[in-house]
Write a protein that holds these residues in place. Sequence first.
Motif, short mmCIF file in Angstrom:
data_model
loop_
_atom_site.label_atom_id
_atom_site.label_comp_id
_atom_site.label_asym_id
_atom_site.label_seq_id
_atom_site.Cartn_x
_atom_site.Cartn_y
_atom_site.Cartn_z
N ASP A 156 0.34 -0.68 -0.25
CA ASP A 156 0.59 -0.01 -0.40
C ASP A 156 0.83 1.64 -0.19
O ASP A 156 0.09 2.38 0.30
CB ASP A 156 -0.56 0.24 1.01
CG ASP A 156 -1.72 -1.21 1.19
OD1 ASP A 156 -2.38 -1.20 -0.03
OD2 ASP A 156 -2.36 -0.91 2.00
N ASP A 157 2.09 0.98 -0.33
CA ASP A 157 3.23 1.86 0.17
C ASP A 157 4.00 1.99 -1.30
O ASP A 157 3.98 0.65 -1.28
CB ASP A 157 3.93 2.39 1.26
CG ASP A 157 4.04 1.76 2.05
OD1 ASP A 157 5.15 1.02 1.16
OD2 ASP A 157 4.22 0.86 2.87
N ILE A 158 4.76 2.80 -1.79
CA ILE A 158 5.94 2.31 -2.15
C ILE A 158 7.60 3.54 -1.71
O ILE A 158 7.28 4.67 -1.00
CB ILE A 158 5.81 3.44 -3.28
CG1 ILE A 158 5.62 5.14 -3.66
CG2 ILE A 158 4.73 2.42 -4.80
CD1 ILE A 158 4.75 5.28 -4.80
N VAL A 159 7.98 2.61 -1.87
CA VAL A 159 9.96 3.75 -1.96
C VAL A 159 10.06 4.31 -2.60
O VAL A 159 10.62 4.16 -3.96
CB VAL A 159 10.80 2.93 -1.40
CG1 VAL A 159 11.52 3.18 -0.43
CG2 VAL A 159 9.85 1.92 0.30
N VAL A 160 10.99 5.70 -2.60
CA VAL A 160 10.87 6.82 -3.45
C VAL A 160 12.52 7.54 -2.69
O VAL A 160 12.55 7.53 -2.16
CB VAL A 160 10.53 7.55 -4.59
CG1 VAL A 160 11.01 8.62 -5.37
CG2 VAL A 160 8.95 7.14 -5.09
N LEU A 161 13.73 6.91 -4.28
CA LEU A 161 15.16 8.09 -3.78
C LEU A 161 14.36 8.99 -4.78
O LEU A 161 14.82 9.58 -5.66
CB LEU A 161 16.04 6.83 -4.08
CG LEU A 161 16.69 6.55 -3.12
CD1 LEU A 161 17.63 5.73 -3.62
CD2 LEU A 161 16.70 6.58 -1.69
N MET A 162 14.70 9.68 -3.63
CA MET A 162 14.35 11.27 -4.35
C MET A 162 15.20 12.77 -4.33
O MET A 162 15.79 12.42 -2.87
CB MET A 162 13.05 12.38 -3.05
CG MET A 162 12.83 13.68 -3.65
SD MET A 162 11.01 14.43 -3.37
CE MET A 162 11.39 14.43 -1.87
N ALA A 163 15.82 13.09 -5.41
CA ALA A 163 16.92 13.50 -5.38
C ALA A 163 16.79 15.10 -4.98
O ALA A 163 15.41 15.85 -6.37
CB ALA A 163 17.49 13.11 -6.64
#
Length: 399
Positions: A156-163
């Motif tokens: 139900d969630d996602i993981v993002v590397l935000m630069a």
Amino acid sequence: MKCLAEGLSLESINDDSKSLGEGSIVSFQVAATHDMGNRLINGGNVRIRFRYRGPSPITGIEIWRKREIGLKIVRVKGPRISSLTFRSDLSWGSAFSDLCWSLALRRKKRIKTLPDVSASAGENALSEIIIPASEQDGLLSDSTTAAQNGVFIARDDIVVLMAVANETNSKIILSNRAGVVGGFESSPMPTVKVSSGVSVKIPVVIPRVDFLDENGDMVDIANELIVHTALKWESDTSENIESLHKDVRQGRVRIPSKCLREMIQEHQAFATRICKPPVVIELKVDGIDAVRSGHPIELFMEVQFKDSEYHTATLEFCCARRNSGTNAQKFKVQNKDSYIWCGQTHKTFLIEESSLNHHARLCIVSPGDYVLSGCVKLTSKGFEKEEVWWAPFYKNVTV
């Protein structure tokens, strides 16, 4: 622009007995879009005009009042979100890349032709979205990538590397309304400090978005992603004595709406990455306590369907050595004759029921560290659309 007139009282605006400013205050608030600098005319000169028509101190006489304020809005560089990289989870050593290699190479054995394995295997399959510095002009970078037939995790969630790139001339501190900017497992980061001229990648957990709202209308996916990734920034003056007497600059940094909407239109898999999965996968693994060579391990999987647009579903179990998924040749060598499957590793069904089940047995014959999980491949009628959804977790096994 918004006018704030809560401090204005028509009854007491002309009352001389009131203290200065009491009942006669009007204020305004200006909110800028990310490309306000390009859209301003007259070089950023703004005129705010207040008009008032009402009673005067003399009974029976009505008066007009007008006040003007001139502002000069100066365009300055601030931080920006330069890219988003989708990841499987918050662990640097995620084993989903090994499992993707196992799935891809097994399919290659079943069918003689397979598209480039690297397109569907490995951590990079959870693609990177590059947001160019020229997003105000709506330009997309050539390095923008997104897999059309992607590999997804049914959570139900996602993981993002935000630069985030700091293009100001001072250090900045990033924060958000939730009180936690990001962080890896057991290491939350309430704020993040970024030096001038430096770009940092922040791991962020974002809740998936529903395709439809409570009224059955389509949800604005771009707006939801912008809201969940928006950050507040302010200049850091704590370490520089000369900066202590300067005003603290602050603002907000977010993904440009126009650029994001173009990416969503161009890459169909983008919406799938951030919207809620069409399936719920429950995985159960028995017999992994004190595993010995040749000891049987039972795997069970149940898949519940939320979306009926798909025609067939293939339920499949996968096993792989940890940290063996760097390239196809290395994976083959390290996993050759390491384990034996008993029964069907994959099973294809027509989606005629709301849930499906699958079961298989595995015997690991070579010592080492392994990971086990299951996935479901969803295929539409006519094979126009295909997606692979992994169970939300994998099991570690040491033999």
